[in-house]
Scaffold this active site. Structure first.
Site, PDB file in Angstrom:
ATOM      1  N   ARG A   1      66.168  84.653 -65.793  1.00  0.00           N
ATOM      2  CA  ARG A   1      66.414  85.273 -67.091  1.00  0.00           C
ATOM      3  C   ARG A   1      65.093  85.491 -67.799  1.00  0.00           C
ATOM      4  O   ARG A   1      64.185  84.658 -67.748  1.00  0.00           O
ATOM      5  CB  ARG A   1      67.338  84.377 -67.929  1.00  0.00           C
ATOM      6  CG  ARG A   1      67.613  84.859 -69.338  1.00  0.00           C
ATOM      7  CD  ARG A   1      68.475  83.859 -70.087  1.00  0.00           C
ATOM      8  NE  ARG A   1      69.831  83.807 -69.549  1.00  0.00           N
ATOM      9  CZ  ARG A   1      70.838  84.497 -70.064  1.00  0.00           C
ATOM     10  NH1 ARG A   1      70.654  85.260 -71.132  1.00  0.00           N
ATOM     11  NH2 ARG A   1      72.040  84.403 -69.526  1.00  0.00           N
TER      12      ARG A   1
ATOM     13  N   ASP B   1      52.223  92.221 -67.324  1.00  0.00           N
ATOM     14  CA  ASP B   1      52.868  90.920 -67.538  1.00  0.00           C
ATOM     15  C   ASP B   1      52.743  90.058 -66.286  1.00  0.00           C
ATOM     16  O   ASP B   1      53.740  89.587 -65.721  1.00  0.00           O
ATOM     17  CB  ASP B   1      54.339  91.106 -67.925  1.00  0.00           C
ATOM     18  CG  ASP B   1      54.956  89.830 -68.504  1.00  0.00           C
ATOM     19  OD1 ASP B   1      54.174  88.921 -68.888  1.00  0.00           O
ATOM     20  OD2 ASP B   1      56.189  89.737 -68.581  1.00  0.00           O
TER      21      ASP B   1
ATOM     22  N   SER C   1      64.055  90.559 -71.586  1.00  0.00           N
ATOM     23  CA  SER C   1      64.686  91.875 -71.568  1.00  0.00           C
ATOM     24  C   SER C   1      65.745  92.027 -70.486  1.00  0.00           C
ATOM     25  O   SER C   1      66.391  93.063 -70.419  1.00  0.00           O
ATOM     26  CB  SER C   1      63.617  92.959 -71.361  1.00  0.00           C
ATOM     27  OG  SER C   1      62.964  92.778 -70.114  1.00  0.00           O
TER      28      SER C   1
END
Length: 825
Positions: free
Chosen positions: A529, A642, A532
């Site tokens: 999870r 990221d 987004s």
């Protein structure tokens, strides 16, 4: 009469008089017994859609070819975007030259009125039927009989270009031009070889070689198959290319029906160009070779090819050599010395590090010492130099003597030396130089800039009102047909049909929402999870275990934007990138389907103490390779934005695969700084300073994040939390961030106590079991990556070179130590 009708008539007349009327000199076809004259520049054939023209094209002073070109791209100086030529190697004069369709059905090109022999002909004969020459809407020039039979077509004899739906088949080939201004046949060929593999090759009067795909690889290693002998390759109208040897690609603008052309260019590379309808500029949307120095023969004999993103490709002569033809590097360089003594006593060798001259090995010797390899070359009069690789294959020394110094290039990360054979008096001059190639003649071979030139088209006006009205009615009818077709395609779901075609062509599947709902048991097994999205484990219809990433509706992306980024994801292919199998779009649902990896994420393993030092080192190298591919080897420049342990997944062998790169920002490589990010991206603790200080965002943000990940793997400490350091003997522990803590440790060691600093930094859960040189190298590289100034950070390809190079150095040190022990015994 009704005033509204009168107003309508007035408007119709005004619009009609504003419409251009085509020149009467333009032909729709050429009938038997007719000719096109080189002296009449408007004596051309034009396709019915007015996209293509065929006529005489100027290629020099009083030199012409009969050619086909894009009508909209013809320029004022008669330079066209040419797609086919009849007589590229046998030019005709401006006066008296004609293209004639004889009554017997033969199409001939004559030079200056000399009918026999013709410069070029189709060698067709159709005495029993009337023949017509027409230029079709797809750019194909065709000879038709009155029964509609094709007796000849230009698509069967391409020059250097393939148009959409023009097949490349058995016996056909593309041949490059000599240069951007010389249209004669060049040295590079694109064709199927005798093993049914589509290849690029160099072939001139002296040498021939295959360079794409790599000749030293088995076709299966390049995902090619030899077992289909039909030999057909074609680029379709959507930007998808497929070949019977299993070679496939899609252009970066895949899915849109615009004009494209696949060209084998003078630099030996194949590129696909797409026409921007708004700017009328041709843009590269795919290319076969990303590193131009890999093209064979590009700099000729006795030269070295170098490449950088800033200056492009450059060729430089080896010391003691000068450029043979000042305007053409393909002729290479020739020695400016003569042999002084046949027995070789007046010769020596000048070394070049990280260089390679591919092919033309006169000898290959295993476990030769350096001196023995040198003597082998000195004793052979035809030897031009040798390549020596210490501990190259299974710890064995490799010696390659060279009969030619061709295909020379700098290859960073390759730990071998090329030794060029030169007279000793020349070597003495160049040994004093830091860089022997400095100052040698070098021309920039990066190509010419593409400039958009203005073009105004003037057409003759006529005062024939009937013709004006006729043309207006035709235009109005055509407009209505377009409107009807548009609304029909919308109502009938043309978009869905295109998606089905896309799925069949690329094997990148568009899943239905119900399929994925069933595959995940109604999205019940959550395995990850993020902010987004949520990732679920599922089994798709072909029984593959998949990771199914479902984006949250509050992070809704427009369908067009999502599909545009999906088209990028499907073209990315690297062993250290997660493989994406497909996607799903339904209302606000956005889902990606990717491969599932058994070992989960790097974040999971860092918290479970499952990594030893060797796994950490391999993960660092593999992750660097994946990011280097995204930054430097894709047609688009993909920034991850990221990079963190959660986005580095591990397969069953702990091979890393970078994930979550697909929906990141796509930038052009030639943009040094970008401000097109609407918001800060990344995760606290891993973000580069540029995000906070509002500086330009480049690929160095990923380099910074990568460095943080490596430091976290080494130390076992989370970068987002503080580190307590009480080693200075003070009563109160000092609170520091991870990077500062490690940097202070290394600086305090000051070169003399680095081993102790490394022991303090390395995760105590390793119990001191690690390779000290590699761990030190890993720390040093990571600290370079996390420099505050982005210009001080290396690129990801440089990181790969440093880490892979360190592995080789450490291996060599180990062998030296073993040898020393044997000597002592």
């Amino acid at each position: 009469m009704d005033s509204s009708f009168l107003n309508f008539v007035v408007v119709v007349m005004l619009v009609a008089f504003s419409l251009p009327v085509p020149s009467s000199s333009i032909h729709s076809s050429l009938s038997a017994g007719s000719s096109l004259d080189v002296q009449n520049k408007d004596d051309v054939l034009m396709s019915s859609n007015e996209v293509f023209s065929a006529g005489f094209h100027s290629v020099g002073v009083n030199a012409y070819c009969f050619a086909i070109w894009f009508t909209d791209q013809s320029l004022s100086d008669q330079n066209h975007v040419v797609v086919w030529m009849a007589n590229r190697d046998y030019l005709v004069n401006k006066k008296g030259s004609k293209l004639s369709l004889l009554k017997n059905g033969n199409l001939v090109l004559i030079d200056a009125g000399q009918w026999h022999p013709p410069v070029w002909e189709t060698v067709t004969n159709s005495n029993t039927s009337v023949v017509t020459l027409s230029l079709e809407d797809n750019g194909n020039l065709v000879l038709y009989t009155s029964e509609g039979e094709r007796v000849w077509q230009s698509f069967d004899s391409p020059t250097d270009t393939l148009l959409p739906h023009q097949p490349l088949t058995r016996g056909m080939m593309l041949i490059s031009t000599r240069s951007s201004t010389n249209y004669s046949s060049g040295f590079y060929k694109f064709r199927f070889d005798e093993y049914n593999i589509l290849r690029l090759s160099l072939s001139n009067l002296e040498v021939s070689s295959v360079y794409w795909p790599s000749a030293w690889k088995h076709p299966a290693e390049a995902n090619r198959t030899m077992y289909n002998s039909s030999k057909i390759a074609v680029l379709d109208g959507y930007g998808y290319f497929s070949s019977t040897d299993n070679f496939k690609f899609t252009t970066s603008d895949f899915g849109s029906r615009i004009w494209r052309r696949l060209v084998l260019e003078p630099d030996g590379n194949i590129r696909v160009y797409s026409l921007d309808e708004k700017t009328k500029v041709w843009e590269v949307t795919w290319q076969a070779i990303s590193r131009p120095c890999h093209v064979h023969g590009i700099c000729g004999l006795n030269s070295l090819c170098t490449y950088s993103q800033n200056s492009g490709r450059k060729c430089k002569c080896l010391p003691g050599h000068t450029m043979k033809v000042q305007t053409d590097w393909s002729y290479g360089c020739e020695p400016d010395f003569k042999p002084l003594d046949d027995d070789g006593r007046t010769y020596g060798f000048l070394p070049f590090s990280q260089s390679d001259f591919y092919g033309y090995d006169s000898g290959f010797f295993i476990n030769f010492t350096f001196d023995r390899c040198k003597d082998e070359c000195l004793s052979n009069q035809d030897c031009k130099g040798f390549l020596f690789r210490a501990n190259g294959s299974a710890g064995q020394n490799l010696c390659y003597t060279k009969s030619r110094l061709l295909n020379g290039q700098q290859k960073f990360g390759v730990h071998s030396y090329t030794y060029v054979k030169l007279p000793t008096n020349i070597i003495e001059i160049y040994e004093k130089m830091i860089n022997p190639l400095e100052g040698n003649s070098g021309l920039n071979c990066s190509g010419q800039d593409i400039m958009q030139l203005g073009r105004d088209y003037k057409k003759n006006s006529q005062n024939d009102s009937v013709k004006y009205m006729l043309w207006f009615v035709c235009a109005l009818g055509g407009f209505e047909v377009i409107l009807v077709a548009y609304f029909f395609s919308v109502n009938m779901g043309t978009y869905e049909k295109n998606q089905v075609y896309h799925q069949v062509a690329t094997s990148f599947k568009r899943f239905t929402y119900d399929e994925l709902k069933k595959a995940t048991n109604n999205f019940s097994q959550e395995i990850g999870r993020g902010g987004s999205s949520i990732v679920y484990k599922g089994v798709v219809l072909d029984n593959r275990v998949a990771a199914i990433k479902r984006f949250k509706e509050e992070n809704f992306r427009g369908e067009a934007e999502f599909l545009a980024e999906i088209s990028i994801i499907e073209r990315l292919n690297h062993i250290n990138l997660i493989e994406t199998w497909g996607y799903c779009v339904k209302r606000k649902q956005r889902i990606l389907v990717s491969e599932y990896l058994d070992n989960g994420s790097l974040a999971d393993k860092l918290s479970s103490n499952a990594l030893d030092w060797e796994k950490i080192y391999n993960i660092a190298v593999g992750t660097a390779k994946g990011l280097a591919y995204l930054h430097e080897e894709c047609l688009e420049w993909v920034l991850h934005c990221d990079v963190k342990p959660h986005n580095i997944l591990l397969d069953s062998n702990y091979e890393p695969k970078v994930a979550d790169f697909g929906l990141s920002k796509l930038l052009q490589r030639d943009v040094t700084g970008n401000s097109r990010f609407s918001r800060i991206r990344g995760t606290r603790g891993y973000m580069a300073p540029e995000w906070i200080s509002n500086q330009s965002i480049t690929s160095k943000v990923d380099v910074y994040s990568y460095g943080i990940v490596v430091l976290e793997m080494i130390s076992g400490r989370n970068p987002a939390t503080n580190v307590y350091d009480d080693t200075d003997g003070s009563c109160r522990p000092e609170q520091k961030m991870l990077v500062k803590w490690i940097r202070d440790k290394m600086q305090a060691a000051n070169g003399t106590g680095k081993d102790f600093a490394i022991r303090d930094i390395v995760d105590s859960r390793m119990n001191g079991v690690y390779d000290m040189p590699r761990m030190e190298a890993l720390v040093q590289v990571a600290l370079q990556c996390v420099e505050d100034q982005e210009s001080a950070r290396p690129t990801m390809s440089q990181v790969v070179d440093m880490l892979v190079g360190n592995t080789q150095i450490v291996h060599n040190k180990g062998l030296m130590q073993i040898n020393e022990e044997l000597v002592e015994e």
